[in-house]
Scaffold this motif. Structure first.
Motif, PDB file in Angstrom:
ATOM      1  N   ALA A 104       0.698  -1.188   0.152  1.00 60.74           N
ATOM      2  CA  ALA A 104       0.140  -0.090  -0.047  1.00 60.74           C
ATOM      3  C   ALA A 104       0.787   1.115   0.040  1.00 60.74           C
ATOM      4  CB  ALA A 104      -0.959   0.020   1.303  1.00 60.74           C
ATOM      5  N   ALA A 105       2.100   1.194   0.757  1.00 64.77           N
ATOM      6  CA  ALA A 105       2.877   2.508   0.822  1.00 64.77           C
ATOM      7  C   ALA A 105       3.438   2.787  -0.416  1.00 64.77           C
ATOM      8  CB  ALA A 105       4.038   2.252   1.804  1.00 64.77           C
ATOM      9  N   ALA A 106       3.907   1.443  -1.155  1.00 61.69           N
ATOM     10  CA  ALA A 106       4.392   1.513  -2.760  1.00 61.69           C
ATOM     11  C   ALA A 106       3.521   2.227  -3.583  1.00 61.69           C
ATOM     12  CB  ALA A 106       5.310   0.422  -2.974  1.00 61.69           C
ATOM     13  N   VAL A 107       2.265   1.743  -3.469  1.00 56.02           N
ATOM     14  CA  VAL A 107       1.191   2.298  -4.565  1.00 56.02           C
ATOM     15  C   VAL A 107       1.203   3.723  -4.088  1.00 56.02           C
ATOM     16  CG1 VAL A 107      -1.179   2.246  -5.174  1.00 56.02           C
ATOM     17  CG2 VAL A 107       0.327   0.252  -4.850  1.00 56.02           C
ATOM     18  N   ALA A 108       0.993   4.040  -2.728  1.00 63.56           N
ATOM     19  CA  ALA A 108       0.711   5.576  -2.536  1.00 63.56           C
ATOM     20  C   ALA A 108       1.728   6.570  -2.691  1.00 63.56           C
ATOM     21  CB  ALA A 108       0.456   5.691  -1.164  1.00 63.56           C
ATOM     22  N   ALA A 109       3.112   6.007  -2.774  1.00 66.12           N
ATOM     23  CA  ALA A 109       4.172   6.758  -3.179  1.00 66.12           C
ATOM     24  C   ALA A 109       4.648   6.849  -4.514  1.00 66.12           C
ATOM     25  CB  ALA A 109       5.632   6.036  -2.561  1.00 66.12           C
ATOM     26  N   GLY A 167     -10.691  10.067  -7.330  1.00 68.56           N
ATOM     27  CA  GLY A 167     -11.164   9.222  -6.081  1.00 68.56           C
ATOM     28  C   GLY A 167     -10.419   8.024  -5.686  1.00 68.56           C
ATOM     29  N   VAL A 168      -9.939   7.575  -6.882  1.00 72.12           N
ATOM     30  CA  VAL A 168      -9.236   6.058  -6.735  1.00 72.12           C
ATOM     31  C   VAL A 168      -7.798   6.362  -5.937  1.00 72.12           C
ATOM     32  CG1 VAL A 168      -8.073   4.198  -7.765  1.00 72.12           C
ATOM     33  CG2 VAL A 168     -10.258   4.813  -8.514  1.00 72.12           C
ATOM     34  N   VAL A 169      -7.062   7.453  -6.474  1.00 78.50           N
ATOM     35  CA  VAL A 169      -5.878   7.977  -5.888  1.00 78.50           C
ATOM     36  C   VAL A 169      -6.014   8.361  -4.198  1.00 78.50           C
ATOM     37  CG1 VAL A 169      -4.011   9.746  -6.052  1.00 78.50           C
ATOM     38  CG2 VAL A 169      -4.842   8.484  -8.100  1.00 78.50           C
ATOM     39  N   LEU A 170      -7.060   9.209  -4.067  1.00 88.98           N
ATOM     40  CA  LEU A 170      -7.257   9.503  -2.941  1.00 88.98           C
ATOM     41  C   LEU A 170      -7.419   8.467  -1.678  1.00 88.98           C
ATOM     42  CD1 LEU A 170      -9.067  12.903  -3.261  1.00 88.98           C
ATOM     43  CD2 LEU A 170      -6.852  12.605  -2.452  1.00 88.98           C
ATOM     44  N   GLY A 171      -8.339   7.566  -2.228  1.00 89.80           N
ATOM     45  CA  GLY A 171      -8.562   6.267  -1.518  1.00 89.80           C
ATOM     46  C   GLY A 171      -7.463   5.399  -1.243  1.00 89.80           C
ATOM     47  N   VAL A 172      -6.542   5.199  -2.220  1.00 84.77           N
ATOM     48  CA  VAL A 172      -5.268   4.407  -2.001  1.00 84.77           C
ATOM     49  C   VAL A 172      -4.485   5.320  -0.831  1.00 84.77           C
ATOM     50  CG1 VAL A 172      -3.199   3.634  -2.740  1.00 84.77           C
ATOM     51  CG2 VAL A 172      -5.392   3.442  -4.365  1.00 84.77           C
ATOM     52  N   LEU A 173      -4.366   6.611  -1.108  1.00 82.76           N
ATOM     53  CA  LEU A 173      -3.429   7.208  -0.012  1.00 82.76           C
ATOM     54  C   LEU A 173      -3.960   7.144   1.288  1.00 82.76           C
ATOM     55  CD1 LEU A 173      -2.810  10.414  -2.133  1.00 82.76           C
ATOM     56  CD2 LEU A 173      -1.095   8.520  -1.582  1.00 82.76           C
ATOM     57  N   ALA A 174      -5.368   7.459   1.649  1.00 87.54           N
ATOM     58  CA  ALA A 174      -6.269   7.273   2.656  1.00 87.54           C
ATOM     59  C   ALA A 174      -6.080   5.726   3.473  1.00 87.54           C
ATOM     60  CB  ALA A 174      -7.595   7.519   2.519  1.00 87.54           C
ATOM     61  N   LEU A 175      -6.040   4.821   2.441  1.00 84.27           N
ATOM     62  CA  LEU A 175      -5.582   3.498   2.918  1.00 84.27           C
ATOM     63  C   LEU A 175      -4.383   3.396   3.471  1.00 84.27           C
ATOM     64  CD1 LEU A 175      -6.790   0.457   3.258  1.00 84.27           C
ATOM     65  CD2 LEU A 175      -6.257   0.135   1.015  1.00 84.27           C
ATOM     66  N   ALA A 176      -3.332   3.831   2.796  1.00 86.96           N
ATOM     67  CA  ALA A 176      -1.837   3.583   2.936  1.00 86.96           C
ATOM     68  C   ALA A 176      -1.667   4.452   4.321  1.00 86.96           C
ATOM     69  CB  ALA A 176      -1.069   4.102   1.883  1.00 86.96           C
ATOM     70  N   SER A 195     -13.597   8.802 -15.434  1.00 90.69           N
ATOM     71  CA  SER A 195     -13.321  10.247 -15.563  1.00 90.69           C
ATOM     72  C   SER A 195     -12.222  10.739 -14.606  1.00 90.69           C
ATOM     73  CB  SER A 195     -14.639  10.832 -14.967  1.00 90.69           C
ATOM     74  OG  SER A 195     -14.854  10.731 -13.858  1.00 90.69           O
ATOM     75  N   PRO A 196     -11.702  12.000 -14.907  1.00 93.54           N
ATOM     76  CA  PRO A 196     -10.500  12.459 -14.226  1.00 93.54           C
ATOM     77  C   PRO A 196     -10.956  12.532 -12.764  1.00 93.54           C
ATOM     78  CG  PRO A 196     -10.999  13.852 -16.176  1.00 93.54           C
ATOM     79  CD  PRO A 196     -12.009  12.728 -16.119  1.00 93.54           C
ATOM     80  N   ALA A 197     -12.347  12.869 -12.067  1.00 90.89           N
ATOM     81  CA  ALA A 197     -12.712  12.752 -10.937  1.00 90.89           C
ATOM     82  C   ALA A 197     -12.796  11.406 -10.356  1.00 90.89           C
ATOM     83  CB  ALA A 197     -14.308  13.131 -10.735  1.00 90.89           C
ATOM     84  N   GLY A 198     -13.076  10.211 -11.364  1.00 94.08           N
ATOM     85  CA  GLY A 198     -12.768   8.950 -10.679  1.00 94.08           C
ATOM     86  C   GLY A 198     -11.685   8.451 -10.395  1.00 94.08           C
TER      87      GLY A 198
END
Length: 203
Positions: free
Chosen positions: A11-16, A57-66, A51-54
């Motif tokens: 998760a940290a690698a994906v977030a970074a 949202g995916v990026v922010l979700g991954v960052l929050a999970l990490a 979409s760009p918003a989607g």
């Protein structure tokens, strides 16, 4: 033990991983090519894209999970934090204590002492207790407590500090004459919200 650590590292690698937005020129070229492909190819049945918003949202979700996973790992000792630098005017130990994190290189904080929560414990502190109807402890976590004489409106609040229980003095009275407490001051001393909910707080 290895699986949670592996999941956190992944998760940290994906977030970074940096997410690079395409330049306007590239986006225009890509749009032109897509239009040309769409006109020459047969219509697609079921193709879809985010979409760009989607994507955001995916990026922010991954960052929050990490971030959440890293916080749990620190609390459980799976990840060791580096020693904090000594900054002028900032007490690193106090900051770490506020957020429940142990600072490497510093002695581990002693566990908070907790007192007994039996009615007899508080009867010994209040003159006139136990009342003939007895005493009921309405809240007690070993450090903060509220108790009262049964079938009356006589209640007292207590704090376990410096090895023993002591009564908390009220800050005043309400308009109806009921004693009330300074909730902000008690919160600064570490009183939990559940304890404050058992009190009448001065307005």
């Amino acid at each position: 033990m290895k699986k949670p650590v592996l999941a956190l590292v992944t998760a940290a690698a994906v977030a970074a991983t940096p997410v690079v937005a395409p330049s306007p020129a590239f986006a225009a070229d890509a749009g032109a090519e897509s239009s040309a492909d769409a006109s020459s190819a047969s219509p697609s049945t079921g193709g879809s894209s985010l979409s760009p918003a989607g994507v955001a949202g995916v990026v922010l979700g991954v960052l929050a999970l990490a971030g959440a996973g890293a916080g749990v790992a620190v609390q459980r000792g799976l990840i060791q934090l580096p020693a904090l630098p000594q900054l002028p005017g900032i007490d690193a130990q106090a900051v770490a204590k506020r957020f429940g994190v142990h600072v490497p290189g510093q002695p581990a904080p002693a566990p908070a002492q907790r007192g007994a929560c039996s009615p007899a414990t508080f009867d010994a502190l209040v003159p006139g207790w136990p009342n003939f109807t007895g005493t009921t402890v309405t809240y007690c976590d070993g450090q903060w407590a509220t108790a009262g004489a049964n079938q009356t409106d006589w209640s007292e609040s207590f704090r376990h500090h410096n090895g023993g229980w002591s009564r908390i003095q009220p800050a005043g009275q309400t308009r109806t004459g009921v004693k009330c407490y300074d909730g902000a001051a008690l919160r600064q001393q570490g009183a939990p919200q559940a304890f404050l909910n058992s009190l009448v707080v001065c307005r």
